[in-house]
Design an enzyme around this catalytic site. Structure first.
Site, PDB file in Angstrom:
ATOM      1  N   GLY A   7       8.546  -3.757  16.117  1.00  0.00           N
ATOM      2  CA  GLY A   7       8.085  -4.553  14.982  1.00  0.00           C
ATOM      3  C   GLY A   7       9.255  -4.721  14.038  1.00  0.00           C
ATOM      4  O   GLY A   7       9.545  -3.831  13.237  1.00  0.00           O
ATOM      5  N   SER A   9      10.796  -5.952  10.902  1.00  0.00           N
ATOM      6  CA  SER A   9      10.235  -6.420   9.630  1.00  0.00           C
ATOM      7  C   SER A   9      11.257  -7.162   8.784  1.00  0.00           C
ATOM      8  O   SER A   9      10.933  -7.708   7.742  1.00  0.00           O
ATOM      9  CB  SER A   9       9.712  -5.223   8.843  1.00  0.00           C
ATOM     10  OG  SER A   9      10.808  -4.399   8.477  1.00  0.00           O
ATOM     11  N   CYS A 100      -3.058  -1.067   7.264  1.00  0.00           N
ATOM     12  CA  CYS A 100      -2.217  -2.016   7.999  1.00  0.00           C
ATOM     13  C   CYS A 100      -1.682  -1.366   9.278  1.00  0.00           C
ATOM     14  O   CYS A 100      -1.647  -1.990  10.335  1.00  0.00           O
ATOM     15  CB  CYS A 100      -1.072  -2.476   7.106  1.00  0.00           C
ATOM     16  SG  CYS A 100       0.033  -3.623   7.907  1.00  0.00           S
ATOM     17  N   CYS A 200       1.946  -3.906   2.496  1.00  0.00           N
ATOM     18  CA  CYS A 200       2.473  -3.842   3.831  1.00  0.00           C
ATOM     19  C   CYS A 200       2.691  -5.235   4.433  1.00  0.00           C
ATOM     20  O   CYS A 200       1.753  -6.003   4.580  1.00  0.00           O
ATOM     21  CB  CYS A 200       1.460  -3.050   4.647  1.00  0.00           C
ATOM     22  SG  CYS A 200       1.603  -3.213   6.384  1.00  0.00           S
TER      23      CYS A 200
END
Length: 395
Positions: A7, A9, A100, A200
């Site tokens: 993931g 970000s 989240c 988040c």
């Protein structure tokens, strides 16, 4: 080669996580989650998702890994935003970061990753995963990150054994300065990037503006309760059972407007949370006022002067069975069983000595020392040494 989907970000932590996995010989794919569309409540220029997805793409390019963006805003709205509104409306304070992780990153995102043939999902969280192997079975542990200052195990307190089995936390053994150093050495665009604050994967959001989208402002009273109030001097009654004692210690105090004096007005009790100091705009006090209770039905905020005000402190809390979660299911308590633990009721709070008491209807957490601003809707998490073994929503 095992395939890992990271993931990404657009921050330094997930960038370095991706780099380390590549070094370890995994096939790495970067995926950016877009969780938010509404720019009207984002603090402009403060890390809108576009900049983040751009940085994530540049990192993937630099590392030579495939990259794509997936739009999860619909699921995010359904599972996180709607839940948040409902909780605030009911006078509870949810923790969107914990949710989240449970609902988005390690559920929907993980399912998408598995559909793309991934063996694991990796994130840039400061925590570690342990494995206990006995007779053919594996039990996974969620361990605190080595960097005590950045440990994020609390945010993952709702993960399950299945989710942990398929998760990797590549930077859990590192400190933040070490992560930044690696990013600088690898010339990653995120090396000096500030840590994102706020909700988040949304970036910085003004919470009152965000809540006002659905929770309409309505004027109400701010009442100050003096610390000498009789409600705080009640002697402990004699209890027939330990459960009665725990019920007494964790009870919600029942305030009325006539218990104190009206010192101001507010625009909606549901915008405030226990322990809050900012946003009250009431002057004329030696020490600041703190919110000690909110009543969303009557739309009243109860406050007390000073951070030692007795209305802020409690020694115990309760978690209902349906909101109780054990990462280590093998350690779950049965009714009448107890367990000494270390617990925290918010991120970055130093761990506190406490005892768990399991009863038919749920679980009591009794602290050795009174805790400030135990807030309904937030998560309590408990540890055995540096392993997070369970958590629950404070009821």
């Amino acid at each position: 080669m095992e395939r890992v989907i990271v993931g990404l970000s657009g921050g330094v932590d997930s960038s370095v996580a991706a780099y380390l996995l590549k070094q370890q010989g995994y096939e790495v794919i970067g995926l950016f989650m877009k969780n938010w569309h509404d720019d009207s409540v984002t603090i402009s220029n403060e890390c809108p998702w576009l900049d983040d997805s751009n940085d994530a793409m540049l990192v993937a390019d630099k590392l030579g890994i495939p990259f794509q963006t997936i739009d999860l805003s619909e699921q995010y709205k359904e599972r996180i935003v709607d839940y948040m509104f409902k909780e605030y409306e009911n006078g509870r304070t949810p923790n969107p970061d914990v949710l989240c992780n449970r609902e988005i990153k390690f559920d929907i995102f993980m399912k998408i990753a598995m559909e793309l043939g991934a063996d694991y999902v990796a994130t840039g969280h400061y925590c570690r995963k342990g494995v206990i192997e006995s007779n053919e079975t594996k039990t996974y542990q969620l361990l605190a990150g080595v960097d005590a200052n950045k440990d994020q195990s609390y945010f993952l307190c709702q993960l399950s054994q299945d989710q942990l089995a398929k998760s990797l936390f590549p930077i859990g053994e590192l400190t933040k300065p070490e992560v930044r150093k690696i990013a600088t050495e690898q010339d990653l665009v995120t090396a000096e990037k500030k840590d994102s604050q706020g909700l988040c994967f949304i970036g910085k959001v003004k919470l009152p503006d965000f809540l006002q989208q659905q929770l309409k402002p309505k004027a109400g009273k701010i009442v100050e309760i003096p610390k000498e109030n009789i409600i705080y001097t009640t002697e402990e009654p004699n209890f027939n059972t330990n459960q009665e004692r725990l019920e007494f210690l964790s009870r919600k105090l029942d305030y009325h407007v006539e218990d104190g004096k009206v010192v101001g007005t507010h625009q909606g009790a549901h915008y405030f949370t226990k322990g809050q100091r900012k946003g009250l705009a009431v002057g004329g006090h030696t020490e600041p006022l703190f919110v000690i209770e909110t009543d969303v039905v009557e739309n009243v905020i109860y406050t007390g002067e000073g951070k030692q005000h007795p209305g802020l402190y409690k020694k115990a809390l309760f978690v209902k069975n349906e909101e109780l979660h054990w990462i280590r299911e093998d350690l779950a308590l049965n009714p009448d069983e107890t367990m000494p633990v270390l617990a925290r009721i918010r991120y970055r709070q130093p761990l506190q000595k406490a005892t768990l008491y399991k009863v038919e209807s749920g679980l009591y957490v009794e602290f050795d020392n009174p805790q400030s601003a135990i807030t309904e809707g937030q998560f309590v998490a408990w540890y055995l040494e540096d392993e997070l073994v369970g958590s629950g929503v404070i009821s």
